[in-house]
Design an enzyme around this catalytic site. Structure first.
Site, PDB file in Angstrom:
ATOM      1  N   LYS A  65       0.848  -1.200   0.000  1.00  0.00           N
ATOM      2  CA  LYS A  65       0.000   0.000   0.000  1.00  0.00           C
ATOM      3  C   LYS A  65       0.884   1.252   0.000  1.00  0.00           C
ATOM      4  O   LYS A  65       0.580   2.238  -0.667  1.00  0.00           O
ATOM      5  CB  LYS A  65      -0.923  -0.017   1.222  1.00  0.00           C
ATOM      6  CG  LYS A  65      -1.883   1.140   1.203  1.00  0.00           C
ATOM      7  CD  LYS A  65      -3.137   0.911   1.997  1.00  0.00           C
ATOM      8  CE  LYS A  65      -4.155   1.988   1.658  1.00  0.00           C
ATOM      9  NZ  LYS A  65      -4.815   2.540   2.828  1.00  0.00           N
ATOM     10  N   ASN A  95      -6.215  11.392  -9.665  1.00  0.00           N
ATOM     11  CA  ASN A  95      -5.320  10.235  -9.880  1.00  0.00           C
ATOM     12  C   ASN A  95      -5.208   9.855 -11.353  1.00  0.00           C
ATOM     13  O   ASN A  95      -4.125   9.552 -11.854  1.00  0.00           O
ATOM     14  CB  ASN A  95      -5.820   9.025  -9.090  1.00  0.00           C
ATOM     15  CG  ASN A  95      -5.676   9.231  -7.589  1.00  0.00           C
ATOM     16  OD1 ASN A  95      -5.229  10.289  -7.141  1.00  0.00           O
ATOM     17  ND2 ASN A  95      -6.043   8.222  -6.807  1.00  0.00           N
TER      18      ASN A  95
HETATM   19  N1  LIG Z   1     -10.122   8.732   5.638  1.00  0.00           N
HETATM   20  C1  LIG Z   1      -9.987   7.611   4.965  1.00  0.00           C
HETATM   21  O1  LIG Z   1     -10.804   7.282   4.092  1.00  0.00           O
HETATM   22  C2  LIG Z   1      -8.808   6.694   5.211  1.00  0.00           C
HETATM   23  C3  LIG Z   1      -8.715   5.505   4.471  1.00  0.00           C
HETATM   24  C4  LIG Z   1      -7.631   4.660   4.682  1.00  0.00           C
HETATM   25  C5  LIG Z   1      -6.662   4.987   5.615  1.00  0.00           C
HETATM   26  N2  LIG Z   1      -6.771   6.153   6.312  1.00  0.00           N
HETATM   27  C6  LIG Z   1      -5.706   6.466   7.274  1.00  0.00           C
HETATM   28  O2  LIG Z   1      -6.292   6.604   8.558  1.00  0.00           O
HETATM   29  C7  LIG Z   1      -5.602   7.594   9.325  1.00  0.00           C
HETATM   30  C8  LIG Z   1      -6.611   8.649   9.790  1.00  0.00           C
HETATM   31  O3  LIG Z   1      -7.093   9.320   8.622  1.00  0.00           O
HETATM   32  P1  LIG Z   1      -8.309  10.338   8.660  1.00  0.00           P
HETATM   33  O4  LIG Z   1      -8.653  10.649   7.255  1.00  0.00           O
HETATM   34  O5  LIG Z   1      -9.398   9.842   9.573  1.00  0.00           O
HETATM   35  O6  LIG Z   1      -7.611  11.628   9.340  1.00  0.00           O
HETATM   36  P2  LIG Z   1      -8.309  12.870  10.005  1.00  0.00           P
HETATM   37  O7  LIG Z   1      -9.662  13.102   9.399  1.00  0.00           O
HETATM   38  O8  LIG Z   1      -7.301  13.966  10.001  1.00  0.00           O
HETATM   39  O9  LIG Z   1      -8.571  12.406  11.512  1.00  0.00           O
HETATM   40  C9  LIG Z   1      -7.595  12.315  12.480  1.00  0.00           C
HETATM   41  C10 LIG Z   1      -8.242  12.723  13.783  1.00  0.00           C
HETATM   42  O10 LIG Z   1      -7.333  12.452  14.861  1.00  0.00           O
HETATM   43  C11 LIG Z   1      -7.469  13.523  15.769  1.00  0.00           C
HETATM   44  N3  LIG Z   1      -6.321  13.608  16.668  1.00  0.00           N
HETATM   45  C12 LIG Z   1      -5.035  13.893  16.375  1.00  0.00           C
HETATM   46  N4  LIG Z   1      -4.295  13.918  17.498  1.00  0.00           N
HETATM   47  C13 LIG Z   1      -5.141  13.655  18.512  1.00  0.00           C
HETATM   48  C14 LIG Z   1      -4.979  13.551  19.916  1.00  0.00           C
HETATM   49  N5  LIG Z   1      -3.782  13.739  20.502  1.00  0.00           N
HETATM   50  N6  LIG Z   1      -6.059  13.256  20.679  1.00  0.00           N
HETATM   51  C15 LIG Z   1      -7.274  13.088  20.101  1.00  0.00           C
HETATM   52  N7  LIG Z   1      -7.495  13.169  18.777  1.00  0.00           N
HETATM   53  C16 LIG Z   1      -6.438  13.459  17.998  1.00  0.00           C
HETATM   54  C17 LIG Z   1      -7.573  14.721  14.864  1.00  0.00           C
HETATM   55  O11 LIG Z   1      -8.021  15.838  15.583  1.00  0.00           O
HETATM   56  P3  LIG Z   1      -7.461  17.298  15.200  1.00  0.00           P
HETATM   57  O12 LIG Z   1      -8.024  17.602  13.844  1.00  0.00           O
HETATM   58  O13 LIG Z   1      -7.991  18.130  16.305  1.00  0.00           O
HETATM   59  O14 LIG Z   1      -5.951  17.183  15.173  1.00  0.00           O
HETATM   60  C18 LIG Z   1      -8.573  14.211  13.839  1.00  0.00           C
HETATM   61  O15 LIG Z   1      -9.900  14.352  14.318  1.00  0.00           O
HETATM   62  C19 LIG Z   1      -4.521   8.168   8.373  1.00  0.00           C
HETATM   63  O16 LIG Z   1      -3.288   7.543   8.605  1.00  0.00           O
HETATM   64  C20 LIG Z   1      -5.042   7.814   6.986  1.00  0.00           C
HETATM   65  O17 LIG Z   1      -3.997   7.706   6.043  1.00  0.00           O
HETATM   66  C21 LIG Z   1      -7.813   7.016   6.136  1.00  0.00           C
END
Ligand SMILES: NC(=O)c1ccc[n+]([C@@H]2O[C@H](COP(=O)([O-])OP(=O)(O)OC[C@H]3O[C@@H](n4cnc5c(N)ncnc54)[C@H](OP(=O)(O)O)[C@@H]3O)[C@@H](O)[C@H]2O)c1
Length: 292
Positions: free
Chosen positions: A180, A198
């Site tokens: 990945k 993409n």
């Molecule tokens: N979204 C998808 O479809 C998807 C798919 C596959 C993989 N992923 C992977 O999954 C992971 C998360 O992705 P995401 O899209 O969900 O990211 P995201 O929307 O940025 O969510 C991350 C969350 O974590 C919170 N956070 C960060 N530090 C924190 C802390 N110390 N305490 C509590 N909450 C905290 C952030 O809050 P703040 O905004 O306040 O910092 C935010 O709400 C990434 O590695 C991504 O590559 C995501």
């Protein structure tokens, strides 16, 4: 009654997991702020569901959760877990959902309890303070980096599948994470830099850039001992570009929203591996320099 599973990080993936898992299990979503508002899920079919998931802060976490799903970005994962670790049993099993390969190895070695990693093709994005749009259904593999804890991996996959998130356990997590990562490295920095979808990578001037990057990836993966995909790296990466042609990759979305990207988690492990094996990666180096 079974203890709650905790989901740490109330972003796109955290809300998605919370909204689905809540139907079957006790879950709580941990963020920087508590909230009594429900999570609103928009399903891929356009249905809007309201889920009353408890939303708490780390200091309100139950001492012995059944499991913690770590759903922050890779760069925030260690800090977020350190904050929660002060309040929960260190033997609690973890599931890491981060892209790349930056946190998986250190957390697997350091966390006293079992650590599983998930790789998923689910797609989600946040909408407002409480919403999540499940943009596309995908599939999730879950397993330990070295193939340990197969029963736990089986249980976690079953838990996801029961909640309508297609999943299965696997015993080749390391390989899946690197595969990945290779796909993400070939697509994300380029589309983020040029602000393209993409599918545009198939056209000039981008196509030869992708081919050059795949060349570097090939050398690093070979030296690192990562099994080549069945039809080779080129075929695997171009197939993903084809099937996600209309998508805006997460790194592009981060750049457009002025958020930090997961560049380090995706390109960093490749550079470390290249250094370890003394391999030149000129095209990946150029990518690093030009990626926000
Ligand atoms: N979204 C998808 O479809 C998807 C798919 C596959 C993989 N992923 C992977 O999954 C992971 C998360 O992705 P995401 O899209 O969900 O990211 P995201 O929307 O940025 O969510 C991350 C969350 O974590 C919170 N956070 C960060 N530090 C924190 C802390 N110390 N305490 C509590 N909450 C905290 C952030 O809050 P703040 O905004 O306040 O910092 C935010 O709400 C990434 O590695 C991504 O590559 C995501």
């Amino acid at each position: 009654m079974m203890n709650s599973a905790l989901i740490l990080g109330p972003g796109a993936l955290g809300r998605l997991l919370a909204a689905y898992l809540d139907q079957q299990n006790r879950v709580a979503l941990i963020g920087r702020q508590a909230s009594s508002r429900p999570i609103n899920l928009v399903t891929p079919e356009g249905e809007i569901l309201s889920r009353p998931v408890p939303r708490i802060t780390a200091d309100q976490a139950p001492r012995q959760p059944a499991l913690v799903h770590l759903a922050t970005k890779a760069y925030a994962a260690q800090q977020a877990l350190a904050e929660l670790a002060e309040h929960i049993d260190p033997a609690t099993p973890l599931v890491l959902w981060q892209n790349g390969f930056q946190v998986q190895e250190p957390l697997t070695r350091r966390w006293p309890g079992p650590v599983l990693c998930a790789t998923t093709t689910e797609g989600a994005y946040t909408q407002g303070e409480d919403g999540v749009v499940h943009a596309g259904r995908g599939h999730t593999f879950v397993g330990h980096l070295d193939g340990g804890y197969p029963e736990l991996a089986d249980n976690v996959a079953k838990m996801l599948a029961r909640a309508s998130l297609s999943a299965e356990p696997c015993d080749d997590t390391r390989r899946r994470l690197w595969h990945k990562l290779a796909v993400n490295a070939a697509i994300n920095p380029l589309v983020a830099r040029y602000r393209i979808r993409n599918g545009q990578l198939r056209d000039r001037p981008f196509r030869p850039m992708v081919t050059a990057i795949i060349g570097d990836l090939n050398s690093v993966m070979e030296a690192e001992g990562i099994t080549t995909p069945e039809n080779g790296w080129e075929a695997m990466i171009w197939k993903v570009i084809e099937t996600t042609a209309n998508n805006r990759a997460s790194m592009l979305q981060d750049v457009l929203a002025n958020r930090p990207t997961e560049r380090d988690a995706i390109l960093g492990p490749l550079f470390e591996a290249a250094r370890r094996h003394d391999i030149a990666t000129p095209h990946l180096n150029a990518l690093w320099d030009s990626t926000p």
